[in-house]
Design a protein around this motif. Sequence first.
Motif, PDB file in Angstrom:
ATOM      1  N   LEU A   1       0.822  -1.214   0.000  1.00 36.83           N
ATOM      2  CA  LEU A   1       0.000   0.000   0.000  1.00 36.83           C
ATOM      3  C   LEU A   1       0.853   1.260   0.000  1.00 36.83           C
ATOM      4  N   GLY A   2       1.880   1.279   0.843  1.00 38.51           N
ATOM      5  CA  GLY A   2       2.747   2.458   0.917  1.00 38.51           C
ATOM      6  C   GLY A   2       3.416   2.763  -0.402  1.00 38.51           C
ATOM      7  N   THR A   3       3.924   1.714  -1.068  1.00 37.23           N
ATOM      8  CA  THR A   3       4.597   1.903  -2.355  1.00 37.23           C
ATOM      9  C   THR A   3       3.628   2.393  -3.424  1.00 37.23           C
ATOM     10  N   VAL A   4       2.450   1.746  -3.505  1.00 37.71           N
ATOM     11  CA  VAL A   4       1.457   2.115  -4.524  1.00 37.71           C
ATOM     12  C   VAL A   4       0.960   3.544  -4.313  1.00 37.71           C
ATOM     13  N   ILE A   5       0.634   3.872  -3.067  1.00 37.30           N
ATOM     14  CA  ILE A   5       0.123   5.218  -2.772  1.00 37.30           C
ATOM     15  C   ILE A   5       1.165   6.282  -3.097  1.00 37.30           C
ATOM     16  N   ALA A   6       2.423   5.991  -2.782  1.00 36.81           N
ATOM     17  CA  ALA A   6       3.494   6.958  -3.077  1.00 36.81           C
ATOM     18  C   ALA A   6       3.661   7.157  -4.583  1.00 36.81           C
ATOM     19  N   PHE A   7       3.588   6.077  -5.347  1.00 32.60           N
ATOM     20  CA  PHE A   7       3.667   6.197  -6.808  1.00 32.60           C
ATOM     21  C   PHE A   7       2.508   7.032  -7.357  1.00 32.60           C
ATOM     22  N   ILE A   8       1.299   6.760  -6.833  1.00 30.17           N
ATOM     23  CA  ILE A   8       0.127   7.534  -7.267  1.00 30.17           C
ATOM     24  C   ILE A   8       0.315   9.007  -6.920  1.00 30.17           C
ATOM     25  N   GLY A   9       0.959   9.259  -5.785  1.00 24.89           N
ATOM     26  CA  GLY A   9       1.190  10.638  -5.360  1.00 24.89           C
ATOM     27  C   GLY A   9       2.323  11.335  -6.094  1.00 24.89           C
ATOM     28  N   GLY A  10       2.926  10.663  -7.065  1.00 23.40           N
ATOM     29  CA  GLY A  10       3.946  11.311  -7.897  1.00 23.40           C
ATOM     30  C   GLY A  10       5.356  11.216  -7.369  1.00 23.40           C
ATOM     31  N   GLN A  11       5.613  10.309  -6.418  1.00 19.65           N
ATOM     32  CA  GLN A  11       6.961  10.166  -5.869  1.00 19.65           C
ATOM     33  C   GLN A  11       7.824   9.306  -6.806  1.00 19.65           C
ATOM     34  N   ASP A  12       9.139   9.481  -6.718  1.00 23.12           N
ATOM     35  CA  ASP A  12      10.030   8.652  -7.542  1.00 23.12           C
ATOM     36  C   ASP A  12      10.138   7.249  -6.942  1.00 23.12           C
TER      37      ASP A  12
END
Length: 468
Positions: free
Chosen positions: A241-252
Amino acid sequence: MEFLSTFFSTISGLGKYLMVPLMVALIGIAFKCNVNKAVKGGITVGIGLFGLDLALSIVSNYLGPVATGLVGKANLNLDVIDVGWTALSGIAYGTEIGAFIIPLMLAFNLIMLAVGATKTMDIDIWNFWHYALTGSLIYVITNNLFFGLLAALAHAAVIFLIADRTAKRVQEVIGIPGISIPHGGCLGQWIVGFILEPLYNLLGKGKTGEEKTISQTNAKKLQDNPVLKVIKDPIYLGFILGTVIAFIGGQDAKTSFTTGMAMAALLYLTPRMVKILMEGLVPISQACSKIMAEKNKSGELYIGMDNAVGLGHTTVMLISVIAIPVCVALCAIVPGNRIIPIASLAACGYNCSMLNVVHRGKVGRTLLSCTIFLALTLVIASIMAPKITEVALSSGYTWSQSEYTLISAISGTLWSTFPLFLLFNINSTIGAVCCLAIIIACVVLQKIYFKKKMQSAAELAKAEKQDH
């Protein structure tokens, strides 16, 4: 009155790391607990509070920026981080109200037993945090310690009433005799369940036995399914969840995977810190249980337990897995929701354990009721997020980011707090009067209820005697 004000001010001025352990140790000694165990228990509680704060620092350091990114990049109005019930419990015990909630609730339980207004002896001391949260939220709104404590007592009075009246059904469904569930976070489940159960009956489901409960074997198969085990495991759940949410939020990529690790750490460490905190309360709970049992040697008595005793039921085992993707989907479609579900996902079973009791293990009913319950809880938790954040700040939790992030939790205890929250927001005096009225009404209704039960039992016994 001035003395009390000075006393509370002095105690609260110690800070939660000294205030709460001191109160726990003193309570233990007062309840004739071994002095060494009482002092060690108090220090252990303090260690748990330190650990919880360290775990919660993950939210501000890693998850705050992700929430900001989600709002900006994904056009989702999800600006509230879900820290889970475990974090809320530490926050609640870390306030001025929290330090005094254990002796207050123990005294209240003894008084209710003495006047015949309950049959429940609540030994689940740890879960007094629900009342601490209610009191702390009202204290933040009113800046009045007395109003906060009064709100906590009103919350407890309602829970004792429900615990006594649902005890037989709880014992029947869960299979443990002599218990009740005076759990401060279960009110919402009882409300949703008892409103929907007659509706399900009206629609005809289950009347002829078409709707069946799931077997223990099938439930175990689902629990042992490799994919479902990954979904339910807090470590995998947090990382994914943390990885997916961060990707959705535009993080590298690096930031996204680091965020996944941070969320996995949050879901793994927080329950362990709570376990340490609970260990400190065990000797005090045992001493308290012994004294309360001695004071109630005659008559029917229920042992108050955590709703966790219902987690082993086959229906709950199944729905605790299904509820995770359901909750994630709800966060995107429920109007008014602002919460990114994180920590509470690992505890979905707690949000259906008493719904399962109401619906007597029927899977379809329990799942539908749980979905409705979660949707409404998301809205309530979103509305209360600013005040929950304020309580967290008052308990010493701070943010290291310049961006201000709100926190909340998908916790059933907010159902109990929400009506009082609204009343005290309208007017503090109205809220206080309503709390007092709730306490008095619960005591009166309980006494009437138990009197009628005794009369019915006496009439039944008399009829049986005549038959023989």
